[in-house]
Design a protein around this motif. Sequence first.
Motif, PDB file in Angstrom:
ATOM      1  N   SER A  30       0.832  -1.196   0.000  1.00 60.37           N
ATOM      2  CA  SER A  30       0.000   0.000   0.000  1.00 60.37           C
ATOM      3  C   SER A  30       0.871   1.252   0.000  1.00 60.37           C
ATOM      4  CB  SER A  30      -0.921   0.001   1.219  1.00 60.37           C
ATOM      5  OG  SER A  30      -0.161  -0.016   2.409  1.00 60.37           O
ATOM      6  N   SER A  32       0.871   5.316   1.296  1.00 58.35           N
ATOM      7  CA  SER A  32       0.191   6.262   2.172  1.00 58.35           C
ATOM      8  C   SER A  32      -0.412   7.395   1.339  1.00 58.35           C
ATOM      9  CB  SER A  32       1.174   6.844   3.191  1.00 58.35           C
ATOM     10  OG  SER A  32       2.078   7.742   2.558  1.00 58.35           O
ATOM     11  N   THR A  33      -1.477   7.993   1.854  1.00 53.71           N
ATOM     12  CA  THR A  33      -2.092   9.110   1.134  1.00 53.71           C
ATOM     13  C   THR A  33      -1.133  10.280   1.022  1.00 53.71           C
ATOM     14  OG1 THR A  33      -3.101   9.857   3.223  1.00 53.71           O
ATOM     15  CG2 THR A  33      -4.438   8.467   1.774  1.00 53.71           C
ATOM     16  N   TYR A  34      -0.276  10.438   1.992  1.00 50.56           N
ATOM     17  CA  TYR A  34       0.741  11.503   1.965  1.00 50.56           C
ATOM     18  C   TYR A  34       1.683  11.310   0.779  1.00 50.56           C
ATOM     19  CZ  TYR A  34       4.952  14.054   3.485  1.00 50.56           C
ATOM     20  OH  TYR A  34       6.048  14.871   3.544  1.00 50.56           O
ATOM     21  N   LEU A  36       1.098   9.322  -1.786  1.00 49.70           N
ATOM     22  CA  LEU A  36       0.316   9.243  -3.018  1.00 49.70           C
ATOM     23  C   LEU A  36       0.124  10.613  -3.650  1.00 49.70           C
ATOM     24  CD1 LEU A  36      -1.426   7.651  -5.036  1.00 49.70           C
ATOM     25  CD2 LEU A  36      -3.362   7.968  -3.463  1.00 49.70           C
ATOM     26  N   THR A  37      -0.247  11.608  -2.840  1.00 53.58           N
ATOM     27  CA  THR A  37      -0.478  12.931  -3.425  1.00 53.58           C
ATOM     28  C   THR A  37       0.815  13.538  -3.965  1.00 53.58           C
ATOM     29  OG1 THR A  37      -0.294  13.920  -1.206  1.00 53.58           O
ATOM     30  CG2 THR A  37      -2.518  13.445  -2.044  1.00 53.58           C
TER      31      THR A  37
END
Length: 259
Positions: A30, A32-34, A36-37
Amino acid sequence: MRGFGVAEEILEAVPPHPNPLPGGERGFGSVSTYALTRLLAWLSPSFPVGGFSYSHGIEAAVEQGLVRDRATMIVWLDGILRHGAGRTDGILFAAAHRAVLAGDEAGFAWAVERADVLRASAETALESRAQGQAFLLAIRAAWPLDELPRWDAVIASTGRPVAYAVAVALVSALIGVAEGPALTAYLHAFAANLVSAGVRLVPLGQTDGQRALAALDPITHSAAEAALAAPLDDLGGRAMAVDWTSMIHETQYTRLFRS
């Protein structure tokens, strides 16, 4: 490999880590959204690397009638992703990413050198070098990373400009994006940029462009998986028609793109 016109000692040296990580460790975990952006921003067409000005030889392929519609463009880009720069850069992306995670400066320098010399034409070399340097320049200016100066020094020590794939691998590793998602995202962005060039050159409609990108999506994933599994002894490409179109583009009379 001597045909690439570089010093034999660079290409024939034994790689520091000749084999990829075992299959269960290839890092398709996976994100992290951090992270990913950040990755979305860095691989966006709006990121200032000048990708819009490179066609990777597609402009000459269109001129020669090799790419003339959506179907032939998909076949052409399939070859680039699985047998050309997608394969070579994918293997070197993985090598660079693994070296950074391991703190292996020699291994990273090895990847920087190979990524610079393994270009079949002057224009594909320019495409890779210019985007790699622009990418890190923008990262330093707008998205500074604490550990980046260490690896900048390694790049400088090689005396070679950093390739785009290696630059993306470096920062992906520094922000903790595993090699699988990072490489897949890089190859998707590469494919999307070439589709955009094809849409403008053939020309195709925007819907046909999206259909082409959708058709290439599983190929992108397959190319990433193959690159991550490949031993460094298999480094190199076999997309000779792509290399030829890149070479003849250098003297094409009318052109819009730098490659």
